[in-house]
Design an enzyme around this catalytic site. Structure first.
Site, short mmCIF file in Angstrom:
data_model
loop_
_atom_site.label_atom_id
_atom_site.label_comp_id
_atom_site.label_asym_id
_atom_site.label_seq_id
_atom_site.Cartn_x
_atom_site.Cartn_y
_atom_site.Cartn_z
N CYS A 1 5.43 24.51 -12.53
CA CYS A 1 4.01 23.72 -12.26
C CYS A 1 3.47 22.88 -13.58
O CYS A 1 4.42 22.87 -14.47
CB CYS A 1 2.99 24.60 -12.02
SG CYS A 1 3.22 25.77 -10.68
N ARG B 1 7.13 18.12 -11.77
CA ARG B 1 7.26 19.79 -12.18
C ARG B 1 6.90 20.48 -10.89
O ARG B 1 6.93 21.48 -10.73
CB ARG B 1 6.57 20.02 -13.22
CG ARG B 1 6.89 19.36 -14.52
CD ARG B 1 5.75 19.84 -15.55
NE ARG B 1 5.93 21.19 -15.91
CZ ARG B 1 6.74 21.68 -16.66
NH1 ARG B 1 7.84 21.00 -17.41
NH2 ARG B 1 6.83 22.91 -16.96
N TRP C 1 4.08 24.22 -8.03
CA TRP C 1 5.46 24.54 -7.40
C TRP C 1 5.29 25.81 -6.96
O TRP C 1 5.30 26.65 -7.89
CB TRP C 1 6.62 24.22 -8.17
CG TRP C 1 7.90 24.50 -7.72
CD1 TRP C 1 8.61 25.55 -7.89
CD2 TRP C 1 8.57 23.61 -6.80
NE1 TRP C 1 9.84 25.54 -7.34
CE2 TRP C 1 9.85 24.22 -6.62
CE3 TRP C 1 8.57 22.28 -6.47
CZ2 TRP C 1 10.86 23.72 -5.73
CZ3 TRP C 1 9.49 21.65 -5.66
CH2 TRP C 1 10.57 22.44 -5.40
N ASN D 1 1.10 28.12 -15.35
CA ASN D 1 2.42 27.50 -15.15
C ASN D 1 3.31 28.66 -15.44
O ASN D 1 3.36 29.00 -16.74
CB ASN D 1 2.93 26.45 -16.03
CG ASN D 1 4.43 26.41 -15.68
OD1 ASN D 1 5.04 26.35 -14.59
ND2 ASN D 1 4.97 25.59 -16.61
N GLY D 2 3.80 29.40 -14.77
CA GLY D 2 4.62 30.77 -14.97
C GLY D 2 4.68 31.61 -13.73
O GLY D 2 4.22 31.32 -12.59
N GLU E 1 32.85 22.77 -5.14
CA GLU E 1 31.70 22.11 -5.48
C GLU E 1 31.92 21.33 -6.76
O GLU E 1 31.45 20.13 -6.62
CB GLU E 1 30.78 23.36 -6.16
CG GLU E 1 29.48 23.01 -6.85
CD GLU E 1 28.71 22.16 -6.03
OE1 GLU E 1 28.84 21.99 -4.48
OE2 GLU E 1 27.90 21.34 -6.47
N LYS F 1 30.75 17.37 -6.75
CA LYS F 1 29.77 16.74 -7.85
C LYS F 1 30.20 15.63 -8.36
O LYS F 1 29.65 14.46 -8.41
CB LYS F 1 29.58 17.96 -9.04
CG LYS F 1 28.62 18.97 -8.95
CD LYS F 1 27.39 18.74 -9.10
CE LYS F 1 26.58 18.59 -7.66
NZ LYS F 1 26.51 19.15 -6.45
N GLU G 1 30.00 12.68 -5.56
CA GLU G 1 28.79 11.94 -5.03
C GLU G 1 28.06 11.31 -6.36
O GLU G 1 27.24 10.47 -5.94
CB GLU G 1 27.95 13.20 -4.50
CG GLU G 1 27.49 14.38 -5.60
CD GLU G 1 26.37 15.07 -4.89
OE1 GLU G 1 25.47 14.70 -4.08
OE2 GLU G 1 26.41 16.33 -5.44
N HIS H 1 52.44 22.84 0.37
CA HIS H 1 52.52 22.53 1.60
C HIS H 1 52.17 21.26 2.06
O HIS H 1 51.85 20.74 3.14
CB HIS H 1 51.61 23.46 2.44
CG HIS H 1 51.96 25.00 2.31
ND1 HIS H 1 53.24 25.56 2.81
CD2 HIS H 1 51.64 25.97 1.44
CE1 HIS H 1 53.36 26.87 2.42
NE2 HIS H 1 52.57 27.21 1.43
N LYS I 1 17.82 13.01 -1.53
CA LYS I 1 17.69 14.61 -2.00
C LYS I 1 17.65 15.36 -0.91
O LYS I 1 18.49 16.53 -1.13
CB LYS I 1 16.55 14.70 -2.93
CG LYS I 1 16.24 15.98 -3.53
CD LYS I 1 17.74 16.27 -4.35
CE LYS I 1 17.48 17.85 -4.68
NZ LYS I 1 18.82 18.28 -5.23
C1 AGP Z 1 24.18 18.38 -3.37
O1 AGP Z 1 24.71 17.92 -4.60
C2 AGP Z 1 23.94 17.28 -2.55
N1 AGP Z 1 22.90 16.60 -2.82
C3 AGP Z 1 23.90 17.87 -0.93
O2 AGP Z 1 25.00 18.30 -0.59
C4 AGP Z 1 23.02 19.05 -0.66
O3 AGP Z 1 23.48 20.25 -1.15
C5 AGP Z 1 22.79 19.27 0.89
O4 AGP Z 1 22.35 18.04 1.33
C6 AGP Z 1 22.03 20.49 1.32
O5 AGP Z 1 20.61 20.27 0.91
P1 AGP Z 1 19.87 21.43 1.05
O6 AGP Z 1 20.40 22.66 0.06
O7 AGP Z 1 18.38 21.17 0.55
O8 AGP Z 1 19.89 22.01 2.32
#
Ligand code: AGP
Length: 607
Positions: free
Chosen positions: A2, A27, A74, A100-101, A480, A484, A487, A503, A602
């Site tokens: 927070c 935050r 938060w 905050n905590g 993963e 990263k 994207e 294969h 996001k």
């Molecule tokens: C992750 O780096 C991406 N921005 C994206 O794949 C994200 O993980 C996905 O949209 C799922 O989001 P969520 O975890 O909020 O459901």
């Protein structure tokens, strides 16, 4: 996480509090509130929703006064609501607190205070602080705060004002940040520098268990023993924008570096006296025995966390686990029934496909266990059980600290289920918990040794394609790592099960093709090593991620990034950190917009 702010001086406090909270919204932003002392008593206004909601409510309001505190929340305990917003007060509203905590032992204190006749109005942990200060208050506010802090366990950055003290505020911190801004005839406090940078560049950083009594022209700091503390003034040279990122160039880099704390916060209060206690979920042994299978549903990075979860849960609990991409799962006639346990993972708790898949499972009567980072999110409100990742707000589009805490939650859940099913020995249970508790420090050690990762990025950022290979959990994390990179750097990348290369996909390898080879799984090391030799024979430039002390792999590859040794099942939590940093440095080298990559958002709240 927070944001807190405080002011005492000769100007009206309210506008300074609101401006400061705007700089702290990154935050936390599910609710906000202010308390202003007008010389006679304290006036409070607080509201669920973004800061703009509060701003509208206090517009033209008579929150007059030159002493005040503010908070942007938060939520961790108590969902976002007007009543759960900060500031919190004692019954007669003559003591106001912003925090905050996480107060880990708040339930015990709350029950005791209720037995003493104290009446609580909120579901938060913070409210106990206001009542406890009231309990100890005998006219000396600092002493009342000091006695209170001796009773509470957990993390805090606190600001306190009291009706009988219009000339000062008291602040304290432990594990949560707090800065004191030094002005002329005025002083400020805040969780972070951006909130006060407009007014002063001279700050004190309060250290753990220190308490400060702050008036318009004096700041007296004492330690937990009541001894005076002399502080050096720190001159801030950052600009405001840089300060919001805590001095990091991007939110993503800041959030990567917040991972040790995120792991610690996610573990906190869930491991008690050597045992895992997931109060938030109570899946019983008989539900597990009847489950038949566990289905994990998610998207993107959360889906990748689910793949790691599959390996860990199947290994420890011996129940079949299916991992489904939510956007696929919701349109197929899934073979699930009311006995199945559905784990739904979502950082935001608002992803449309994930919510739709979860609702479909609910109509069938299956039990929904959510793992999410946002208290009060749609997912958290509709699931039957919720295990929160306490990673704090994740601002960068590329998920990092949410992923790593999702893995930790899945590991804790797997360990808890295995224990309930009698599938794990006491010794292995104890060992795994011990290893979990070491993770925050091991993650910090990794973050303190980034040079080799920067070098690898410098050597490969111009590649057209970069591949990731691994077996078992290494393969799960390779997925993963590849996402990263894609994207945020827009470089073509794929992750392959190392055993699959022969294969077909090995046809893609040519002289100089960069390959990130994950080789941390002891039981699969020899096999992965032979796959590494296969690609080396075709001219690949191989960057290996291996366990510290592995002297074999160095001879076979071009670069090695070592991670500390930990329990096999927990290795993903550490090995992903170099992959996050590698993707970050490659993207920066390419001049990409790391925090806001093209075409992405996001939270994907549309289908
Ligand atoms: C992750 O780096 C991406 N921005 C994206 O794949 C994200 O993980 C996905 O949209 C799922 O989001 P969520 O975890 O909020 O459901």
């Amino acid at each position: 996480m927070c944001g807190i702010i405080g002011y005492i001086g000769n100007e009206q406090a309210l506008p300074i509090l609101i401006e400061g909270l705007k700089k702290l919204e990154y935050r936390g932003y599910d609710s906000a509130g202010v308390a202003v002392h007008n010389g006679l008593h304290i006036n409070i206004n607080k509201a669920k929703g973004r800061l703009a909601v509060l701003e509208e409510r206090v517009e033209g309001n008579h929150l007059i006064g030159t002493l005040g505190i503010g908070h942007t929340r938060w939520a961790t305990h108590g969902e976002p609501s007007d009543i759960n917003s900060h500031p919190h007060t004692n019954q007669s509203e003559d003591i106001a607190v912003v925090h905050n905590g996480i107060i880990e032992n708040y339930m015990k204190i709350k029950s005791w205070l209720q037995r003493e006749g104290y009446v609580f109005v909120s579901d938060t942990d913070t409210e106990v602080v206001a009542h406890l200060i009231n309990y100890y208050y005998k006219g000396n506010l600092v002493e009342a705060v000091r006695n209170t802090l001796e009773r509470i366990e957990g993390s805090y950055a606190l600001a306190v004002i009291a009706k009988g003290h219009p000339e000062c505020m008291v602040v304290a911190r432990k594990d949560s940040p707090l800065v004191i801004g030094l002005g002329e005839g005025e002083n400020f406090i805040a969780s972070d520098i951006p909130a006060i940078l407009k007014y002063t560049r001279k700050v004190y950083f309060l250290d753990d268990k220190e308490i400060a009594l702050i008036s318009r022209d004096r700041v007296n700091i004492i330690n937990q023993y009541g001894e005076k503390v002399k502080k050096e003034v720190f001159e801030v040279t950052w600009d405001v924008e840089a300060a919001e990122k805590g001095g990091y160039q991007h939110f993503m880099l800041k959030e990567i570096h917040e991972q040790p704390k995120a792991l610690r916060d996610t573990l906190t209060s869930r491991i008690k006296v050597g045992r895992i206690e997931l109060d938030d979920i109570n899946i019983t042994r008989s539900q597990l025995e009847k489950a038949g299978k566990i289905v994990i549903v998610a998207c993107g990075t959360a889906y990748h966390a689910g793949i790691v979860g599959k390996y860990v849960i199947e290994k420890l609990v011996r129940i079949p686990v299916e991992v489904e991409i939510a956007s696929e799962f919701r349109y197929k006639d899934p073979l699930i029934n009311e006995n199945n346990i559905i784990i739904v993972i979502s950082q935001s708790g608002e992803t449309a496909d994930t919510l739709a898949a979860m609702r479909m499972c609910k109509t069938i009567g299956a039990k929904i266990v959510a793992i999410t980072n946002v208290v009060g999110s749609t997912l958290s409100r509709e699931a039957d059980h919720v295990l929160y990742t306490w990673a704090g707000p994740e601002i960068a589009v590329a998920s990092t600290k949410a992923y790593i805490t999702q893995l930790l939650c899945l590991s804790m859940m797997a360990l808890d289920f295995a224990d309930k099913m009698g599938k794990i020995s006491r010794e292995e249970y104890r060992q795994m918990i011990e290893e979990m508790q070491r993770l925050p420090q091991l993650a910090q050690n990794l973050l303190d040794n980034k040079e080799i990762i920067q070098r690898c990025a410098d050597e490969t950022f111009n590649a057209n394609s970069i591949f990731y290979i691994g077996r078992g959990l290494d393969y799960a994390v390779a997925l993963e790592g590849s996402l990263k990179l894609k994207e945020i750097s827009y470089i073509h990348s794929e992750a392959y099960a190392a055993g699959e290369l022969k294969h077909g996909t090995i046809a893609l390898i040519e002289e100089g093709t960069p390959i990130v080879a994950l080789a941390t799984q002891k039981n699969l090391f020899e096999k992965t090593l032979s796959n590494i030799k296969e690609v080396k024979a075709r001219g690949a430039f191989v960057i290996a991620v291996a366990i510290e002390g592995d002297t074999v792999i160095e001879k076979e590859v071009d670069r090695v990034i070592f991670i500390p040794s930990t329990h096999n099942m927990l290795a993903p939590i550490l090995m992903v950190i170099p992959l996050q940093l590698y993707a970050y440095y490659v993207a920066v080298a390419k001049g990409c917009d790391v925090d806001k990559p093209r075409n992405l958002a996001k939270s994907v709240t549309v289908e």
